[in-house]
Scaffold this active site. Structure first.
Site, PDB file in Angstrom:
ATOM      1  N   THR A 187      21.798  -4.006  17.284  1.00  0.00           N
ATOM      2  CA  THR A 187      22.972  -4.507  16.571  1.00  0.00           C
ATOM      3  C   THR A 187      22.831  -5.977  16.216  1.00  0.00           C
ATOM      4  O   THR A 187      23.364  -6.435  15.212  1.00  0.00           O
ATOM      5  CB  THR A 187      24.229  -4.285  17.447  1.00  0.00           C
ATOM      6  OG1 THR A 187      24.403  -2.890  17.608  1.00  0.00           O
ATOM      7  CG2 THR A 187      25.474  -4.858  16.810  1.00  0.00           C
ATOM      8  N   TYR A 212      27.916  -0.203  10.697  1.00  0.00           N
ATOM      9  CA  TYR A 212      26.750  -1.040  10.404  1.00  0.00           C
ATOM     10  C   TYR A 212      25.486  -0.245  10.654  1.00  0.00           C
ATOM     11  O   TYR A 212      25.496   0.790  11.314  1.00  0.00           O
ATOM     12  CB  TYR A 212      26.746  -2.295  11.279  1.00  0.00           C
ATOM     13  CG  TYR A 212      26.547  -2.021  12.743  1.00  0.00           C
ATOM     14  CD1 TYR A 212      27.620  -1.677  13.549  1.00  0.00           C
ATOM     15  CD2 TYR A 212      25.289  -2.072  13.317  1.00  0.00           C
ATOM     16  CE1 TYR A 212      27.444  -1.391  14.898  1.00  0.00           C
ATOM     17  CE2 TYR A 212      25.097  -1.792  14.661  1.00  0.00           C
ATOM     18  CZ  TYR A 212      26.181  -1.454  15.438  1.00  0.00           C
ATOM     19  OH  TYR A 212      26.007  -1.162  16.768  1.00  0.00           O
ATOM     20  N   SER A 224      18.390   0.733  19.696  1.00  0.00           N
ATOM     21  CA  SER A 224      17.704   0.934  20.985  1.00  0.00           C
ATOM     22  C   SER A 224      17.916   2.330  21.560  1.00  0.00           C
ATOM     23  O   SER A 224      17.280   2.691  22.546  1.00  0.00           O
ATOM     24  CB  SER A 224      18.089  -0.144  21.992  1.00  0.00           C
ATOM     25  OG  SER A 224      19.341   0.100  22.572  1.00  0.00           O
ATOM     26  N   THR A 284      21.592  -3.265  22.676  1.00  0.00           N
ATOM     27  CA  THR A 284      22.133  -3.359  24.040  1.00  0.00           C
ATOM     28  C   THR A 284      22.135  -2.016  24.773  1.00  0.00           C
ATOM     29  O   THR A 284      22.194  -1.992  25.994  1.00  0.00           O
ATOM     30  CB  THR A 284      23.573  -3.907  24.010  1.00  0.00           C
ATOM     31  OG1 THR A 284      24.382  -3.050  23.187  1.00  0.00           O
ATOM     32  CG2 THR A 284      23.626  -5.327  23.496  1.00  0.00           C
ATOM     33  N   ASP A 285      22.043  -0.909  24.033  1.00  0.00           N
ATOM     34  CA  ASP A 285      22.228   0.403  24.676  1.00  0.00           C
ATOM     35  C   ASP A 285      21.185   0.696  25.756  1.00  0.00           C
ATOM     36  O   ASP A 285      21.505   1.272  26.796  1.00  0.00           O
ATOM     37  CB  ASP A 285      22.181   1.522  23.620  1.00  0.00           C
ATOM     38  CG  ASP A 285      23.436   1.546  22.758  1.00  0.00           C
ATOM     39  OD1 ASP A 285      24.394   0.804  23.058  1.00  0.00           O
ATOM     40  OD2 ASP A 285      23.460   2.311  21.771  1.00  0.00           O
ATOM     41  N   LYS A 295      24.894  -2.102  31.167  1.00  0.00           N
ATOM     42  CA  LYS A 295      25.910  -2.131  30.105  1.00  0.00           C
ATOM     43  C   LYS A 295      27.132  -1.375  30.607  1.00  0.00           C
ATOM     44  O   LYS A 295      27.027  -0.225  31.036  1.00  0.00           O
ATOM     45  CB  LYS A 295      25.349  -1.499  28.823  1.00  0.00           C
ATOM     46  CG  LYS A 295      26.307  -1.593  27.650  1.00  0.00           C
ATOM     47  CD  LYS A 295      25.673  -1.173  26.327  1.00  0.00           C
ATOM     48  CE  LYS A 295      26.698  -1.305  25.198  1.00  0.00           C
ATOM     49  NZ  LYS A 295      26.145  -1.037  23.871  1.00  0.00           N
ATOM     50  N   GLU A 350      24.932  11.222  53.659  1.00  0.00           N
ATOM     51  CA  GLU A 350      25.577  12.538  53.484  1.00  0.00           C
ATOM     52  C   GLU A 350      24.544  13.656  53.494  1.00  0.00           C
ATOM     53  O   GLU A 350      24.853  14.795  53.795  1.00  0.00           O
ATOM     54  CB  GLU A 350      26.341  12.566  52.158  1.00  0.00           C
ATOM     55  CG  GLU A 350      27.582  11.683  52.165  1.00  0.00           C
ATOM     56  CD  GLU A 350      28.386  11.801  50.867  1.00  0.00           C
ATOM     57  OE1 GLU A 350      28.159  12.717  50.067  1.00  0.00           O
ATOM     58  OE2 GLU A 350      29.242  10.921  50.664  1.00  0.00           O
TER      59      GLU A 350
END
Ligand code: SIN
Length: 365
Positions: free
Chosen positions: A52, A65, A98, A131-132, A204, A321
């Protein structure tokens, strides 16, 4: 000589919340007293991959975009004053969103960083990235590179054509961090919205907020403003895994647990040729009896299984657990599932497959 110790002094003297502002003020004062001429500035190389931050508007909606549409040079040209912090050169490695980040780009980045690390004229490296999946690339580069030079990943939540685009400021601050000797020896860092994160913890957390990146377990490692860079603590010890000479990395699948999940996702992953499995488990890295039984069968067949949690923060520890000793599993500790997967790919590529070989890599320092 005084500059590097200012954040530390501030941390000693003040509570955490006020220490960053203190360091910024003190450092900014010193910076304005010591202007550098362009030829003295450190050299920073920008490796652009898209995302982005390089996005440009599309008429399909008000905020629509296309990622990766703006070139590396155009990105740099869009940031006023960036040349006051470093001598900059840019290379276009890829132009992708990404969500399409892949091993081929990872290998190119790692190899280019290795070459730049050997160039004594280069002080630091900035990578523009969506950023993903930035946190996965950051961890991968953190693990496979050995250089002390700063490697700074940066992106944006708003495309370059948006009102109040965050990319230019993020890029300016990423360059400042990459050029700053205090960033040396810290491995790969992520810079967004005035905040510096370490590769292991950053994640993120929000689909749209400019403050999307958080380090949910240990907190950000530093802060940055257009005036100064500050780190809150000395560098943590690095960890290194060799990058195999050529791809592909071993296939590792993530099994997402949910109410009612049966053995089918594990069976499908094994059938697809997975050489490792990461459980994005409920709570403490748990899953239904059917899923656990299928994972146990996979582990028995020599496929390493790492239990992580889908909760987003907190550790997954051994034998709480579930009886990991009996089941043949490893626990991801503070690694989120997507990052536990990258680590397991590299461990398997380095011949580390048994729980005794895999488990220590996930434990904190
Ligand atoms: C991407 O990851 O490429 C799209 C989203 C972003 O960069 O923020």
């Amino acid at each position: 000589m005084l500059l590097p110790s200012l954040p530390v002094l501030c941390r000693r003297a003040l509570p955490f919340s006020r220490a960053f502002a203190c360091a910024m003020t003190l450092t900014a004062t010193l910076l304005t007293q010591t202007p550098a001429s362009a030829a003295d500035l450190p050299r920073v190389v920008l490796l652009a991959t898209g995302g982005t931050i390089a996005g440009a508007a599309d008429p399909r909606s008000q905020s629509g975009y296309n990622a990766g549409a703006v070139s590396a040079e155009a990105l740099l040209a869009s940031v006023p004053g960036i040349g006051m912090h470093a001598q900059l050169t840019a290379e276009q490695i890829a132009s992708i969103g990404s969500q399409d980040m892949n091993e081929s780009v990872w290998f190119q980045l790692a190899q280019r960083i290795d070459a730049l690390a050997k160039d004594p004229g280069v002080a630091g490296i900035v990578i523009t990235h969506g950023t993903d999946t930035m946190e996965e690339t950051a961890l991968f580069l953190d693990l496979v590179t050995a250089t002390d030079k700063p490697i700074v990943l940066v992106g944006a939540m708003r495309p370059s054509t948006a009102v109040s685009a965050d990319g230019p400021r993020n890029l300016l601050e990423a360059v400042m961090v990459a050029a700053d000797p205090k960033a040396k020896g810290r491995g790969a860092l992520v810079v967004l919205n005035d905040t510096i994160h370490g590769a292991r913890d950053v994640t993120k957390t929000n689909t749209v907020s400019v403050q999307t990146f958080q380090s949910l377990n240990f907190g950000a490692v530093g802060g940055v403003s257009p005036d100064a860079v500050a780190f809150y603590a000395p560098p943590a010890p690095r960890r290194h895994l060799d990058l195999p000479a050529a791809g592909p990395l071993p296939r590792v699948e993530i099994i997402y647990a949910y109410a009612g999940v049966d053995a089918a996702p594990v069976d499908a992953a094994v059938k697809s040729g997975a050489r490792g499995l990461v459980l994005a488990g409920v709570g403490d890295g748990n899953a239904s009896k059917a899923t656990i039984a299928a994972l146990q069968a996979a582990a028995k067949a020599g496929i390493p299984v790492v239990r992580a949690s889908r909760t987003g923060s907190g550790p997954v520890l051994r034998n709480i657990e579930l009886n990991d000793d009996e089941l043949g599993f490893s626990a991801a500790a503070f690694y989120a599932p997507a990052k536990a997967r990258v680590l397991l790919q590299l461990l398997i590529a380095n011949g580390r497959i048994t729980p005794a070989q895999v488990q220590p890599a996930y434990l904190p320092d």
